[in-house]
Design an enzyme around this catalytic site. Structure first.
Site, short mmCIF file in Angstrom:
data_model
loop_
_atom_site.label_atom_id
_atom_site.label_comp_id
_atom_site.label_asym_id
_atom_site.label_seq_id
_atom_site.Cartn_x
_atom_site.Cartn_y
_atom_site.Cartn_z
N GLN A 131 0.78 -1.18 0.02
CA GLN A 131 0.13 -0.22 -0.02
C GLN A 131 0.95 1.22 -0.02
OE1 GLN A 131 -3.20 -0.42 2.80
NE2 GLN A 131 -3.80 1.74 2.72
N SER B 70 4.30 -6.40 2.76
CA SER B 70 3.02 -6.03 3.52
C SER B 70 1.92 -6.86 2.53
CB SER B 70 2.67 -4.80 3.84
OG SER B 70 1.91 -4.78 4.62
N LEU B 71 1.01 -6.06 2.00
CA LEU B 71 0.02 -6.51 1.18
C LEU B 71 0.61 -7.25 -0.07
CD1 LEU B 71 -2.59 -6.05 -0.56
CD2 LEU B 71 -1.65 -3.82 -1.47
N GLN C 93 0.95 -12.01 10.03
CA GLN C 93 1.56 -10.84 9.40
C GLN C 93 0.85 -9.58 9.69
OE1 GLN C 93 0.58 -8.94 5.93
NE2 GLN C 93 2.23 -9.49 4.72
#
Length: 293
Positions: free
Chosen positions: A9, A88-89, A245
């Site tokens: 993101q 992340s994402l 996560q």
């Protein structure tokens, strides 16, 4: 060896994916499939929405995921990973690109993740800040010493760049102390809340059932996951790490170093922007970096 990396993101921009949609029939088919799965035309927002439209969490995360996955999926023989990782994402993008998750299940998990995180952000006022030019150990110590508010290390992006995450007051206290300890800058980020911190526990709980119910297969190559910066190929291990996560730090520096130690010499970013290329170069200037074309 080639390592493919997928952004998270913040990489979004207006017009992302439009060229792919217009020039590649398979990409168009996948984008339209995504519109049907999500039950709204995310492509309209991606291709022509405003910055504020794209910053909506329910749009941002699936938009970055779609751009990343479809770019990899339509590159033909150009996509030949020896290893993958996502920030992340981007870990969801990496898993789909490596065949551990289907396109549809990956998109649905990302959409559920985005909405669960949005709800968690709204429950408690929270934020994140980027801390520059101070040792990791100093940031960890300062965060640990703030006991009357919550603040933790959230993203180990590259040497000299850590993102901290927590309550508004916790992050403010940490920024003040880190500047006094020699940090060059401590900058609040324009984000909805404290990602990769214990404040995301409600989102983790909400997403856990969906991740456990999803079908994971063995990826075509090792996936270096954020939680432990280790190469994983076991579907069970991948699933458990993905659940953890949301409340754990993104160990990007450690992941890139591990990939290099395992033979990666060429990093290729699939998705909008080139943020990860810059981080990889800061971690090891000797490796080759580029965008997937």
């Amino acid at each position: 060896m080639k390592a493919y990396v997928f952004p998270g993101q913040g990489a979004q921009f207006t017009g992302m994916g439009k060229d792919l949609y217009e020039q590649n029939p398979l990409a168009k088919e996948l984008f339209e499939q995504a519109n049907d799965i999500l039950a709204f035309r995310i492509t309209d927002v991606m291709f022509a929405g405003s910055d504020s439209d794209l910053k909506q969490t329910k749009v941002t995360q699936p938009a970055v995921f779609l751009h990343s996955v479809i770019m990899a999926g339509t590159s033909g023989d150009g996509f030949a990973p020896d290893m993958v990782a996502g920030h992340s994402l981007g870990e969801f993008s990496a898993l789909v690109a490596a065949g551990a998750l289907s396109f549809e299940e990956g998109l649905l998990l990302v959409f559920k993740r985005a909405n669960a995180m949005q709800k968690a952000c709204e429950a408690v006022p929270s934020t994140m800040a980027a801390v520059l030019a101070v040792p990791d150990e100093t940031v960890e110590r300062v965060c640990a010493e703030i006991t009357d508010d919550l603040v933790v290390c959230a993203n180990y992006n590259c040497p000299g760049q850590i993102v901290i995450s927590g309550t508004e007051t916790g992050v403010s206290k940490a920024c003040e102390q880190l500047l006094a300890a020699g940090a060059r800058r401590a900058v609040r980020l324009s984000v909805g809340g404290a990602f990769h911190s214990p404040l995301m526990e409600p989102a983790r709980v909400e997403l856990e059932d969906a991740i456990r119910a999803a079908t994971f297969g063995e990826p075509v190559c090792p996936v270096y996951q954020n939680v432990n910066a280790q190469a994983e190929t076991s579907p069970d291990a991948i699933r458990l790490n993905l659940i953890a996560q949301l409340t754990s730090p993104v160990r990007w520096t450690q992941s890139v170093r591990r990939m290099i130690a395992d033979g990666a010499t060429h990093f290729i970013e699939s998705g909008p922007g080139n943020v990860l290329q810059g981080l990889v170069k800061k971690i090891d200037p000797s490796v080759q970096v580029e965008s997937l074309r």
